[in-house]
Design a protein around this motif. Structure first.
Motif, mmCIF file in Angstrom:
data_model
loop_
_atom_site.group_PDB
_atom_site.id
_atom_site.type_symbol
_atom_site.label_atom_id
_atom_site.label_comp_id
_atom_site.label_asym_id
_atom_site.label_seq_id
_atom_site.Cartn_x
_atom_site.Cartn_y
_atom_site.Cartn_z
ATOM 1 N N ASP A 227 0.818 -1.217 0.000
ATOM 2 C CA ASP A 227 0.000 0.000 0.000
ATOM 3 C C ASP A 227 0.849 1.263 0.000
ATOM 4 N N THR B 108 1.323 1.791 -3.770
ATOM 5 C CA THR B 108 0.114 2.096 -4.519
ATOM 6 C C THR B 108 -0.447 3.476 -4.146
ATOM 7 N N GLN C 279 -1.242 -8.271 -2.032
ATOM 8 C CA GLN C 279 -0.005 -8.533 -1.292
ATOM 9 C C GLN C 279 0.036 -9.969 -0.787
ATOM 10 N N THR D 71 -3.256 -2.269 -9.266
ATOM 11 C CA THR D 71 -2.374 -3.375 -9.651
ATOM 12 C C THR D 71 -3.030 -4.241 -10.710
ATOM 13 N N VAL E 170 -5.430 -3.823 -2.421
ATOM 14 C CA VAL E 170 -4.042 -3.913 -1.980
ATOM 15 C C VAL E 170 -3.759 -5.164 -1.158
#
Length: 323
Positions: A189, A192, A287, A234, A283
């Protein structure tokens, strides 16, 4: 109204692969898609394009005839396309009735934050053909593993956004390969959201080349944060969930989601409100899926508190407030 995407980004960021994968996805969900190749250097296309700029001009011919290199040749080709915009308009008109458009542009970044030709082509199409276009700017996700390259990507994204003046979505492409060139210093994060860039300073100082430009880097980070425009979503183009989430975001930016609903405040508000778990899917879920967790659990070992480089973005804000 005709909707579509202007796909741009540096060489190697995956623009052609994106156009191929995105066109297949959109066809599966019921949209008629037309891919327009406006990259005169792209002579190996994995998709069937409805319009190909090589029918108008070829980069290799320009380089041979005018003794230009690849960069100068691409600028010439965009200038030639601008002067012959009627050719592109005539090719597009049969597609306007029922097609969703994907424009595959060259990877020369100067065309989109410095030169005017590509911008003028896009603006002419928008005004003349009444197109609703979103700029999809791809950045290779592995750049996040190098603080210097990540800051360069932020500057490129900001410059492109200000120059193009279009609804804009920045995308970290190839997210499945994000740690292929090294471990990330922070949680996903951080990269991003692009906030609190001063935390990168320590990692930049570890590299003698970057430490030399410490003051310049600090000022550039402040410029990026002061504008407050740059953030990323993403993408793994092979993951239908990832592509689907990106399509939803793009559809909001260019207004596609509003095209088929009644113009009532209730309907608009339903679409405009993000789902409550949006941040997780944007996010945290990414991840968990693509970034390895090196944390080892042991009942007999007391794990020390995490260093600042590994705490979350929210935790960093809390610590700053307490100080």
């Amino acid at each position: 109204m005709v909707f579509g995407q202007v796909v741009i980004g540096p060489p190697g960021s995956g623009k052609t692969t994106y156009c191929n994968g995105m066109s297949q996805f959109l066809q599966l969900v019921g949209r008629k898609v037309a891919v327009i190749n406006l990259d005169p250097a792209n002579d190996s296309l994995p998709y069937d394009c409805a319009i190909n700029i090589e029918d108008l001009i070829k980069l290799e011919d320009v380089m041979a005839e005018h003794s230009l290199g690849p960069n100068g040749g691409l600028v010439y080709c965009m200038d030639f396309l601008e002067k012959n915009i009627d050719w592109l308009e005539a090719k597009l008109k049969p597609l306007l009735k029922d097609h969703y458009l994907l424009f595959d542009f060259p990877g020369q970044v100067e065309l989109f934050f410095l030169h005017e030709n590509a911008k003028k082509v896009i603006m002419r199409l928008i005004k003349k053909l009444d197109l609703r276009l979103t700029a999809v700017h791809l950045i290779d996700a592995h750049l996040c593993s190098d603080p210097g390259k990540y800051i360069s990507a932020l500057l490129l994204s900001l410059s492109t956004m200000l120059h193009m003046e279009l609804p804009h979505v920045n995308v970290l492409s190839k997210i499945d390969l994000i740690e292929s060139y090294g471990k990330l210093a922070f949680n996903l994060d951080f990269y991003t959201d692009a906030h609190d860039l001063s935390y990168l300073q320590y990692h930049l100082d570890q590299d003698p080349r970057s430490a030399k430009y410490r003051k310049l880097t600090k000022e550039l980070c402040e410029v990026i944060e002061n504008f407050g425009l740059v953030d990323f979503t993403t993408l793994d183009i092979q993951d239908k969930v990832s592509v689907g989430n990106l399509v939803k975001l793009i559809d909001k930016t260019n207004g596609y989601i509003f095209a088929g609903i009644d113009s009532s405040a209730v309907e608009f508000s339903k679409i405009a409100v993000s789902p409550v778990d949006w941040d997780y899917y944007r996010v945290a879920a990414v991840q968990e899926k693509y970034i390895k967790d090196d944390e080892v659990f042991d009942d007999e070992i007391i794990t020390p508190p995490p260093p600042p480089s590994s705490i979350s973005h929210a935790e960093r804000d809390l610590l700053k407030d307490e100080r």
